[in-house]
Design a protein around this motif. Sequence first.
Motif, mmCIF file in Angstrom:
data_model
loop_
_atom_site.group_PDB
_atom_site.id
_atom_site.type_symbol
_atom_site.label_atom_id
_atom_site.label_comp_id
_atom_site.label_asym_id
_atom_site.label_seq_id
_atom_site.Cartn_x
_atom_site.Cartn_y
_atom_site.Cartn_z
ATOM 1 N N CYS A 78 0.811 -1.270 0.121
ATOM 2 C CA CYS A 78 0.041 -0.221 -0.016
ATOM 3 C C CYS A 78 0.774 1.386 0.067
ATOM 4 N N LEU A 79 1.831 1.234 0.818
ATOM 5 C CA LEU A 79 2.687 2.657 0.796
ATOM 6 C C LEU A 79 3.510 2.652 -0.549
ATOM 7 N N LEU A 80 4.155 1.346 -1.100
ATOM 8 C CA LEU A 80 4.638 1.572 -2.429
ATOM 9 C C LEU A 80 3.690 2.036 -3.450
ATOM 10 N N VAL A 218 -8.234 2.371 -5.788
ATOM 11 C CA VAL A 218 -8.708 0.824 -6.147
ATOM 12 C C VAL A 218 -7.609 0.005 -5.951
ATOM 13 N N LEU A 219 -6.393 0.451 -6.106
ATOM 14 C CA LEU A 219 -5.010 -0.424 -5.832
ATOM 15 C C LEU A 219 -5.045 -0.819 -4.605
ATOM 16 N N PRO A 220 -5.207 0.312 -3.493
ATOM 17 C CA PRO A 220 -4.898 -0.672 -2.127
ATOM 18 C C PRO A 220 -6.093 -1.257 -1.734
ATOM 19 N N TRP A 221 -7.259 -0.854 -2.372
ATOM 20 C CA TRP A 221 -8.443 -1.628 -2.130
ATOM 21 C C TRP A 221 -7.990 -3.102 -2.505
ATOM 22 N N LEU A 222 -7.607 -3.313 -3.711
ATOM 23 C CA LEU A 222 -7.741 -4.634 -4.091
ATOM 24 C C LEU A 222 -6.438 -5.296 -3.211
ATOM 25 N N VAL A 223 -5.169 -4.935 -2.820
ATOM 26 C CA VAL A 223 -4.414 -5.165 -2.162
ATOM 27 C C VAL A 223 -4.986 -5.663 -0.909
ATOM 28 N N ALA A 224 -5.591 -4.841 -0.035
ATOM 29 C CA ALA A 224 -6.303 -5.234 1.179
ATOM 30 C C ALA A 224 -7.232 -6.304 1.060
ATOM 31 N N ALA A 225 -7.944 -6.497 -0.100
ATOM 32 C CA ALA A 225 -8.882 -7.444 -0.497
ATOM 33 C C ALA A 225 -8.495 -8.686 -0.603
ATOM 34 N N ALA A 226 -7.153 -8.681 -1.263
ATOM 35 C CA ALA A 226 -6.228 -10.037 -1.213
ATOM 36 C C ALA A 226 -5.917 -10.578 0.059
ATOM 37 N N LEU A 227 -5.680 -9.557 1.104
ATOM 38 C CA LEU A 227 -5.403 -9.965 2.348
ATOM 39 C C LEU A 227 -6.568 -10.606 3.204
ATOM 40 N N ARG A 228 -7.593 -9.983 2.623
ATOM 41 C CA ARG A 228 -8.627 -10.631 3.639
ATOM 42 C C ARG A 228 -9.363 -11.961 3.028
ATOM 43 N N TYR A 229 -8.894 -11.936 1.840
ATOM 44 C CA TYR A 229 -9.424 -13.410 1.059
ATOM 45 C C TYR A 229 -8.410 -14.500 1.662
ATOM 46 N N ARG A 230 -7.147 -14.206 1.794
ATOM 47 C CA ARG A 230 -6.278 -15.149 2.262
ATOM 48 C C ARG A 230 -6.631 -15.344 3.673
ATOM 49 N N ILE A 231 -6.790 -14.496 4.519
ATOM 50 C CA ILE A 231 -7.256 -14.640 5.664
ATOM 51 C C ILE A 231 -8.378 -15.621 5.963
ATOM 52 N N ARG A 232 -9.518 -15.223 5.160
ATOM 53 C CA ARG A 232 -10.880 -16.127 5.167
ATOM 54 C C ARG A 232 -10.462 -17.579 4.938
ATOM 55 N N ARG A 233 -9.771 -17.762 3.905
ATOM 56 C CA ARG A 233 -9.280 -19.137 3.644
ATOM 57 C C ARG A 233 -8.372 -19.795 4.518
ATOM 58 N N ASN A 454 -16.767 -11.637 -0.489
ATOM 59 C CA ASN A 454 -16.998 -11.179 0.721
ATOM 60 C C ASN A 454 -15.739 -10.170 1.252
ATOM 61 N N ALA A 455 -14.638 -10.594 0.716
ATOM 62 C CA ALA A 455 -13.291 -10.046 0.801
ATOM 63 C C ALA A 455 -13.395 -8.497 0.184
ATOM 64 N N LEU A 456 -13.931 -8.486 -1.205
ATOM 65 C CA LEU A 456 -13.933 -7.417 -1.791
ATOM 66 C C LEU A 456 -14.716 -6.403 -1.156
ATOM 67 N N GLY A 457 -15.974 -6.806 -0.622
ATOM 68 C CA GLY A 457 -17.008 -5.952 -0.059
ATOM 69 C C GLY A 457 -16.617 -5.547 1.138
ATOM 70 N N TRP A 458 -15.997 -6.192 2.144
ATOM 71 C CA TRP A 458 -15.849 -5.947 3.422
ATOM 72 C C TRP A 458 -14.631 -4.991 3.221
ATOM 73 N N SER A 459 -13.583 -5.350 2.295
ATOM 74 C CA SER A 459 -12.493 -4.217 2.157
ATOM 75 C C SER A 459 -12.844 -2.752 1.634
ATOM 76 N N ALA A 460 -13.731 -2.854 0.815
ATOM 77 C CA ALA A 460 -14.303 -1.524 0.270
ATOM 78 C C ALA A 460 -14.788 -1.003 1.655
#
Length: 598
Positions: A78-80, A218-233, A454-460
Amino acid sequence: MPATPENLRHQAGPVPGDATRYLCAAAWLDRRFRAQLIEELVEHNFRIPAPSPGTDLVRVLHEALTARRWEAWTGALCLLVLVLGSPFFGVPTVVLALAAVALLGIFRGAGTDRLDHRLGLEVERLEVERLDATRRVPRGRQRSTTGAGLVRRLLAAVAVLVAARLVLVGYYEFRSWREYDYVPGLSELTEDWTGYLDPRYSWYLLRDQGISAVLVIVLPWLVAAALRYRIRRRLAAFTDPDPGGVPPPEPKGPRAAWLYGRLREQQSGPELLYRKEAPLVGLGAAGRSWRMTFELRPSADRAAGGRAPDPIDAAALYRAVAARVRALAHDPAYPEDPLRGLTVTDRVFRPSLRHDDPGTWLGAMSGRAGGQVLLEPAWADLLSRTGHERLRHYLAIRVGSWNEEVVVTVLVRATTRGGLLYLEWLPYALGPVAQAYHVIDLLGHRSDLEHALNALGWSARSLVGDVGIAVGQLRQVRASRRRTARLRARYRHLVRSGYAVDYAPRLSVRELGASDDFQNIFQAHDVQRFLNTVTQRVFSAVGDELRARGYDSGAFEKQAQSITNVNNGGVQVVGSNVHGPVAGGSGSNVNLNEGPGT
């Protein structure tokens, strides 16, 4: 449905997670739990870990380090995006994007200390309450009346004013396009500094930089959503009773490999450390203890025949108690009873303040037997005979139930000195893992697509919180590594200089994640049943051993009956008469009517 063992398990419902799986989930869900766990086991790695019954410390620590590493990498990405986006999209774009995200976070209450569950609607319906930072007990939501709350309200008011200005700018621009043929451009407006105050400047900035700002968001949102997706799995894998669903802990680097191996060797050993402030860390809450002392006299038969009773010592009593208590675990009539998992082992407690390295003394009294680390029988007999004041030898009786979430441990100690028998009983109960960490049971079986949506929605919805948490992990990782290096250097200096080091643990991972209360009344009743059952079996073992060796067991049986009555909430009166009403047990009282002779 036929009454068969298979159908019985079906009626009991699905097998829930055990203590290890819930604590692994806690490493992902609760950042405070994760930080305290890493501080105890990683930063102070010279300490000997406290016992954590029914818990795999290596597994839990691995999940904590993995969770911190994933969040730190997300924060770095996200900082990058923000740093590299400044020259590519332009500084106004990044500033506009950060302002929009910050305003969204103000209204969403970003930065609160709620439990970071990251699961979604399933957990919100459960209404998981946030945890207090010091007492670690659930508490209700409270309105913020601190300075931070006032600042948040002030910024919210500024956000409303900014939004109102944008609305007015849009209306003004719409009128200007309709009423005038010529509209000044952005360069003409900013020929002098007064142009920046013109409302049309805000409109041009929003129009020209809006798409780029959205892209920066959008870019940080997708990065954060990817983290949520991995955590949920990852969390969904802990709901599967099949141990193959969770990958084994693979250390990252030689330092982690050394730490994992050290924890595997020390977490289940029989040699424990104690310190003055907290002598027994990791066993749970102390129950009602008792002690008895009585004279060892020959029985009437031996006295009449002029024969002395056979010698008896603590080692013989330990062997008798261990044999009789272990028989509870071998009753084939009750295959599903938790007592089938009862264990009896030797434990020795030693002082934690030492001048020499633990490698020269820790584990010197233990050996491997059948894959377990046990106290050597010769050392156990020696400790029982000598009774050293700084080395306390106990017989540890342990019963785990509810998938190792409720653990009862009883420490029994016996000494025979000067014709007296002293018997000591110390019960401890370790409560279930906190209910807040049981939320993974609500995940159930879902497809990868459902996890992704779910990860996309909650990350947004929680973009500010996700990015802020991830970026904050970068600072926490750096601070933790600096503390680890500093403490390691300080420990080496103390050892080289001959100073004493306190190797005792400060907390237990299992106690850290435990609840203060039982989840239901059945767990409390099970604890009481285990304690009463083991108590009676210890009494019968000691009484039989005394009678078999020709001792009078009358004094022992009287004291045992008194202890049984008191533990069951009654009153035992020995050697005297009581006239009038008597009340016993917690909260009991006697009400007498006023009158003569009352």
